[in-house]
Motif scaffolding. Structure first.
Motif, PDB file in Angstrom:
ATOM      1  N   ARG A  97       4.745 -47.774   1.893  1.00 50.20           N
ATOM      2  CA  ARG A  97       3.770 -48.570   1.129  1.00 50.20           C
ATOM      3  C   ARG A  97       4.288 -48.874  -0.268  1.00 50.20           C
ATOM      4  NH1 ARG A  97       0.369 -47.116  -2.777  1.00 50.20           N
ATOM      5  NH2 ARG A  97      -1.318 -48.593  -3.268  1.00 50.20           N
ATOM      6  N   GLU A  98       4.793 -47.823  -0.953  1.00 53.12           N
ATOM      7  CA  GLU A  98       5.222 -48.018  -2.336  1.00 53.12           C
ATOM      8  C   GLU A  98       6.457 -48.905  -2.420  1.00 53.12           C
ATOM      9  OE1 GLU A  98       5.266 -44.011  -3.918  1.00 53.12           O
ATOM     10  OE2 GLU A  98       3.112 -43.825  -3.450  1.00 53.12           O
ATOM     11  N   TYR A  99       7.329 -48.795  -1.424  1.00 52.05           N
ATOM     12  CA  TYR A  99       8.507 -49.663  -1.379  1.00 52.05           C
ATOM     13  C   TYR A  99       8.082 -51.135  -1.293  1.00 52.05           C
ATOM     14  CZ  TYR A  99      12.816 -51.848   0.291  1.00 52.05           C
ATOM     15  OH  TYR A  99      13.898 -52.671   0.438  1.00 52.05           O
ATOM     16  N   LEU A 100       7.111 -51.404  -0.413  1.00 49.69           N
ATOM     17  CA  LEU A 100       6.672 -52.789  -0.210  1.00 49.69           C
ATOM     18  C   LEU A 100       6.050 -53.385  -1.466  1.00 49.69           C
ATOM     19  CD1 LEU A 100       5.047 -52.542   3.349  1.00 49.69           C
ATOM     20  CD2 LEU A 100       7.189 -53.709   2.744  1.00 49.69           C
ATOM     21  N   THR A 105      11.264 -55.189  -4.545  1.00 52.90           N
ATOM     22  CA  THR A 105      11.278 -55.487  -3.113  1.00 52.90           C
ATOM     23  C   THR A 105      10.755 -56.895  -2.911  1.00 52.90           C
ATOM     24  OG1 THR A 105      10.842 -53.169  -2.630  1.00 52.90           O
ATOM     25  CG2 THR A 105      10.464 -54.734  -0.842  1.00 52.90           C
ATOM     26  N   GLY A 106      11.618 -57.758  -2.454  1.00 52.24           N
ATOM     27  CA  GLY A 106      11.224 -59.158  -2.263  1.00 52.24           C
ATOM     28  C   GLY A 106      11.496 -59.598  -0.841  1.00 52.24           C
ATOM     29  N   GLN A 107      11.517 -60.893  -0.678  1.00 50.80           N
ATOM     30  CA  GLN A 107      11.699 -61.506   0.636  1.00 50.80           C
ATOM     31  C   GLN A 107      12.926 -60.966   1.406  1.00 50.80           C
ATOM     32  OE1 GLN A 107      10.034 -63.720   2.404  1.00 50.80           O
ATOM     33  NE2 GLN A 107      11.447 -65.072   3.456  1.00 50.80           N
ATOM     34  N   PRO A 108      14.151 -60.965   0.786  1.00 45.50           N
ATOM     35  CA  PRO A 108      15.322 -60.529   1.574  1.00 45.50           C
ATOM     36  C   PRO A 108      15.195 -59.081   2.028  1.00 45.50           C
ATOM     37  CG  PRO A 108      15.984 -61.439  -0.574  1.00 45.50           C
ATOM     38  CD  PRO A 108      14.494 -61.339  -0.583  1.00 45.50           C
ATOM     39  N   GLU A 109      14.680 -58.217   1.148  1.00 52.63           N
ATOM     40  CA  GLU A 109      14.555 -56.791   1.483  1.00 52.63           C
ATOM     41  C   GLU A 109      13.578 -56.613   2.647  1.00 52.63           C
ATOM     42  OE1 GLU A 109      14.313 -57.944  -1.683  1.00 52.63           O
ATOM     43  OE2 GLU A 109      16.226 -57.188  -2.441  1.00 52.63           O
ATOM     44  N   ILE A 110      12.471 -57.329   2.609  1.00 59.20           N
ATOM     45  CA  ILE A 110      11.458 -57.154   3.659  1.00 59.20           C
ATOM     46  C   ILE A 110      11.957 -57.714   4.992  1.00 59.20           C
ATOM     47  CG2 ILE A 110       9.090 -57.708   4.386  1.00 59.20           C
ATOM     48  CD1 ILE A 110       8.239 -57.558   1.478  1.00 59.20           C
ATOM     49  N   ILE A 111      12.690 -58.811   4.951  1.00 55.00           N
ATOM     50  CA  ILE A 111      13.229 -59.374   6.198  1.00 55.00           C
ATOM     51  C   ILE A 111      14.119 -58.330   6.893  1.00 55.00           C
ATOM     52  CG2 ILE A 111      14.860 -61.057   7.147  1.00 55.00           C
ATOM     53  CD1 ILE A 111      13.735 -63.105   5.288  1.00 55.00           C
ATOM     54  N   ARG A 112      14.959 -57.682   6.101  1.00 59.61           N
ATOM     55  CA  ARG A 112      15.868 -56.694   6.695  1.00 59.61           C
ATOM     56  C   ARG A 112      15.071 -55.488   7.184  1.00 59.61           C
ATOM     57  NH1 ARG A 112      19.097 -52.383   5.394  1.00 59.61           N
ATOM     58  NH2 ARG A 112      21.051 -52.337   6.598  1.00 59.61           N
ATOM     59  N   LEU A 113      14.180 -55.001   6.323  1.00 65.44           N
ATOM     60  CA  LEU A 113      13.378 -53.826   6.656  1.00 65.44           C
ATOM     61  C   LEU A 113      12.600 -54.040   7.959  1.00 65.44           C
ATOM     62  CD1 LEU A 113      12.172 -51.085   5.378  1.00 65.44           C
ATOM     63  CD2 LEU A 113      10.237 -52.523   4.733  1.00 65.44           C
ATOM     64  N   SER A 114      12.047 -55.216   8.117  1.00 66.66           N
ATOM     65  CA  SER A 114      11.190 -55.526   9.259  1.00 66.66           C
ATOM     66  C   SER A 114      11.885 -55.240  10.581  1.00 66.66           C
ATOM     67  CB  SER A 114      10.772 -57.005   9.186  1.00 66.66           C
ATOM     68  OG  SER A 114      10.125 -57.379  10.376  1.00 66.66           O
ATOM     69  N   ARG A 115      13.188 -55.475  10.621  1.00 69.33           N
ATOM     70  CA  ARG A 115      13.921 -55.293  11.882  1.00 69.33           C
ATOM     71  C   ARG A 115      14.076 -53.816  12.240  1.00 69.33           C
ATOM     72  NH1 ARG A 115      19.256 -57.891  11.240  1.00 69.33           N
ATOM     73  NH2 ARG A 115      19.401 -57.728  13.500  1.00 69.33           N
ATOM     74  N   GLY A 116      13.824 -52.942  11.277  1.00 70.71           N
ATOM     75  CA  GLY A 116      13.911 -51.508  11.540  1.00 70.71           C
ATOM     76  C   GLY A 116      12.551 -50.857  11.742  1.00 70.71           C
ATOM     77  N   LEU A 117      11.514 -51.673  11.835  1.00 72.82           N
ATOM     78  CA  LEU A 117      10.152 -51.129  11.973  1.00 72.82           C
ATOM     79  C   LEU A 117       9.558 -51.482  13.340  1.00 72.82           C
ATOM     80  CD1 LEU A 117       8.636 -52.133   8.491  1.00 72.82           C
ATOM     81  CD2 LEU A 117       9.429 -49.855   9.172  1.00 72.82           C
ATOM     82  N   THR A 118       8.843 -50.536  13.924  1.00 77.10           N
ATOM     83  CA  THR A 118       8.067 -50.858  15.130  1.00 77.10           C
ATOM     84  C   THR A 118       6.675 -51.325  14.694  1.00 77.10           C
ATOM     85  OG1 THR A 118       7.135 -48.647  15.332  1.00 77.10           O
ATOM     86  CG2 THR A 118       9.244 -49.045  16.471  1.00 77.10           C
ATOM     87  N   SER A 119       5.950 -51.884  15.633  1.00 81.39           N
ATOM     88  CA  SER A 119       4.605 -52.374  15.334  1.00 81.39           C
ATOM     89  C   SER A 119       3.696 -51.239  14.894  1.00 81.39           C
ATOM     90  CB  SER A 119       4.019 -53.056  16.568  1.00 81.39           C
ATOM     91  OG  SER A 119       4.868 -54.097  16.978  1.00 81.39           O
TER      92      SER A 119
END
Lengths: 453, 309
Positions: A97-100, A105-119
């Motif tokens: 939560r705090e990272y987000l 933390t912007g668009q590029p970071e979240i795009i990458r992070l998203s691929r390492g997260l499950t629903s």
């Protein structure tokens, strides 16, 4: 994972991650109906506290519905990038939560992070976020998609023209469509919900919408929201469809109740790529909404926020052009009142965007819910702040076919003006050529549907 | 001549008799209701000032007043075209705007329709009507309106005292059991029951079907059919229930029919006639049609998707 929590002098012992996930939800009548909600506010907070300390690995290691038993779980697992997950597996949900929310933390970071997260991980963090958290984090994520034209840019708010008619009367559908276009609505899609789910009817509506698009050179895409198998038959018979549509559930059993499964979606995906009329690459339109799994008795004791996130996990596989949560359609036994609908709308939008999906929201309610048009005004404004890709446009918000109320052409036009948002760029240029818009504002001609006759 | 032609003929006969009866019963009332001789069609297409329509509201049946439909666009590019568009859809189009917001009259019309819909959900069927129709009342475990909306499961179970009352008052194992429930709109029952019920009874008579003891369920959901089915064990059960109200009509009723309903009956085993109201399937016609459906159910010993119509 810590399952024992002491809060305000009382100790709570949770049995499983499933229980913690359910009890950590904000109050939802659907979770109460399923008998899995927190008993009181303190227990809810104890569950949130337990969830905050859980790590991403804790969530991955205790599947709520094992991939061997459920194809939605398997699809979600298969999409995970193990390298990225490996870097973050020891993060707690609180840290996520705090990272987000961190400015760095912007668009590029979240795009990458998203691929390492499950629903499930995305659902977990949503449960720890306040409404404003959900808005701020989602607003960081820009999701561009392209069917015939591109939508989703920052500063753009698109609208779906939803010109439904109680008997699928072709002129009646056209009438509401002309009204929509005259208010600058229809850049997301011209999307009709048919009453009659037959191949012929679907083909006729697809043909008509395509003709209107050709006649007036409207830069958009068309779709008829029949069952996917009906659309497939229509497309095979030569009907001009830019997009293919389907409602999704977050479990295999829920999808079975919708009459779909992964292989069928794969087949439809293949068909629209070969025989659809649009450029792509994004050719799907999906709809979801909290509560559909419980309604189909296909929820496996999992809470409705997590199940909703799993819909997005499935949707992500097909790289859709549009996804929207029909947030208040299902009724008060799942979302009781305005507060619950607003929360669910913001949760769904955030969770969808975290899956990098082009999220729109059908901001809506039924007449047996404790909500009214004022609540929809509020939620539409909150979602505009959150950067929603598109809203649903219905004549005066009153859908005379589906018998519920959504947002109106006026509402979308108003939200655009308030926030300085524009229609999709190609569509705005068309509106300007047509004399309906100037410098992002509707002209004196706007609101006259006979312009298109 | 095949069987379905015979049935159609029978339905026609029933309809004829009913229409005659209805015409006799309502003729004087009708002429006074629409005193200004504004028909539905006129009302939709005539450009009536909004305040004027409000002053006339009391004189018109409510289903004709929503939505109020005429063009507000000051100078449409094609005025005749506008008429054509308005006539083609009940959608609220041609409404115009002030800036990007709707005009006051359009906004109020929408809110009016919503208010009527909410009131329909939160209203109750009047004891006078139940008395007039000679219906006794049993309750489900719905407790109160909030619980009723939140917990559909509670509206499917009749209370113990209700069960005792049913056992006491009703004929057991009837051929046809008729049940009326408020569901999500008491308005629907208030507006349609007096037309539907006699039509249904006449239709049953025409088919020579015998009917058990009808009653009213307060706080009832569709699923209460199953519980009642277990207790009274009818061959077929028909439930007349108020639908979730829309803005076009808050008076819409459905008739759910099931062959030998029992706990565990699935949705697809029920046959439904929906959208019964003055602007949809006319109540009298619906009543007659129900008779036909129930007759076929008994004949085929099936209902829902298994029933061949």
């Amino acid at each position: 994972m810590k399952t024992k929590m002491t809060l305000l002098g009382k100790t709570y012992q949770f049995q499983s991650l499933k229980e913690i996930m359910a009890k950590a939800n904000e109050e939802k009548s659907g979770d109460q109906l399923a008998g899995i909600a927190a008993q009181d506010h303190t227990e809810r907070m104890a569950a949130k506290a337990a969830l905050a300390e859980a790590t991403l690995a804790d969530i991955r290691n205790e599947p709520l519905l094992p991939p061997e038993q459920d194809e939605v779980s398997r699809v979600i697992e298969e999409q995970l990038n193990e390298k990225i997950y490996g870097e973050i597996r020891n993060w707690s949900i609180a840290e996520l939560r705090e990272y987000l929310l961190r400015p760095s933390t912007g668009q590029p970071e979240i795009i990458r992070l998203s691929r390492g997260l499950t629903s499930e991980m995305i659902a977990a963090v949503a449960k720890l976020m306040t409404n404003l958290d959900l808005i701020q984090a989602a607003a960081k994520i820009e999701v561009l998609t392209h069917c015939n034209y591109t939508i989703g840019q920052k500063g753009v708010l698109s609208g779906r023209a939803q010109p439904n008619h109680p008997t699928d009367d072709i002129l009646g559908i056209k009438a509401a469509l002309y009204e929509a276009l005259s208010y600058g609505i229809g850049d997301a899609v011209i999307g009709v919900n048919p009453v009659i789910d037959t191949t012929d009817s679907v083909r006729e509506v697809l043909k008509m919408t395509k003709e209107v698009m050709h006649t007036w050179e409207i830069p958009t895409q068309n779709c008829v929201l029949a069952h996917v198998t009906t659309q497939m038959r229509a497309i095979r018979q030569g009907a001009p469809a830019d997009l293919i549509f389907q409602s999704l559930a977050g479990t295999q059993a829920g999808n079975k109740a919708f009459g779909i499964h992964e292989k069928l979606l794969d087949e439809a995906d293949d068909l629209i790529r070969r025989d659809g009329t649009a450029a792509g690459p994004n050719l799907w339109y999906f709809e979801t909404g909290q509560g559909s799994e419980l309604s189909a008795e296909a929820h496996h004791g999992i809470d409705q926020v997590t199940l909703e996130a799993r819909c997005y996990g499935l949707a992500r596989k097909y790289k859709p052009f549009l996804v929207n949560t029909v947030v208040g359609f299902i009724g008060p036994e799942y979302l009781y009142d305005n507060k619950q609908v607003m929360r669910a709308g913001l949760e769904d939008h955030f969770m969808g965007k975290m899956h990098l999906l082009p999220m729109g929201v059908d901001v809506c309610y039924t007449n047996h819910m404790k909500a009214d048009q004022n609540d929809m005004d509020n939620l539409a404004v909150l979602l505009a702040a959150a950067g929603v890709n598109y809203l649903i446009g219905v004549a005066m918000a009153d859908d005379c076919m589906l018998n519920y109320q959504s947002t109106s052409f006026h509402d979308i036009a108003t939200v655009r003006e308030l926030f300085g948002l524009r229609p999709a760029p190609d569509f705005e240029m068309w509106l300007e050529r047509f004399g309906l818009m100037q410098n992002g504002r509707l002209t004196a001609h706007a609101g006259d549907p006979t312009l298109f006759m | 001549m095949n069987e379905s032609t015979t049935l159609d003929w029978l339905v026609d006969q029933v309809m004829k008799v009913l229409e005659q009866q209805q015409a006799q019963a309502t003729a004087p009332e009708e002429s006074s209701t629409i005193s200004e001789s504004i028909t539905a069609q006129d009302f939709r297409s005539t450009q009536i000032d909004i305040m004027d329509t409000y002053s006339r509201v009391e004189e018109l049946p409510p289903s004709l007043t929503d939505p109020i439909q005429h063009s507000n666009v000051p100078e449409p590019k094609w005025a005749e075209g506008m008429e054509e568009l308005l006539a083609s859809t009940p959608a609220r189009i041609g409404v115009w705007r002030t800036g990007t917001r709707p005009l006051t009259s359009t906004m109020l019309a929408l809110r009016n329709a919503h208010a009527a819909a909410i009131d329909a959900v939160f209203s109750e069927v009047s004891p006078a009507l139940l008395q007039e129709m000679n219906l006794f009342t049993v309750e489900t475990h719905y407790e109160n309106m909030e619980t009723f909306l939140r917990r559909p499961d509670k509206g499917r179970l009749i209370t113990d005292s209700g069960v005792a009352l049913m056992k006491d008052k009703c004929i057991l194992k009837p051929q046809v059991q008729v049940v009326i429930a408020d569901g999500l709109s008491a308005n629907a029952i208030e507006s349609n029951l007096k037309d539907v019920y006699p039509a249904l009874m006449n239709a049953l008579k025409v088919y020579g079907l015998s009917c058990g003891t009808p009653f009213f369920v307060k706080g009832g959901r569709v699923g209460c059919m199953d519980h009642i089915g277990e207790i009274l064990q009818p061959e077929v059960l028909v439930l007349l229930i108020g639908e979730r109200p829309g803005l076009v009509s808050s008076e819409s009723m459905s008739a759910y029919m099931c062959y030998r309903p029992h706990v565990g009956t699935v949705e697809s085993d029920r046959t439904v006639i929906s959208n019964i109201h003055r602007g949809g399937t006319p109540p009298i016609e619906a009543g007659a049609h129900m008779g036909t459906v129930l007759h076929k159910m008994l004949e085929q010993q099936a209902s829902g998707v298994k029933l061949v119509m």
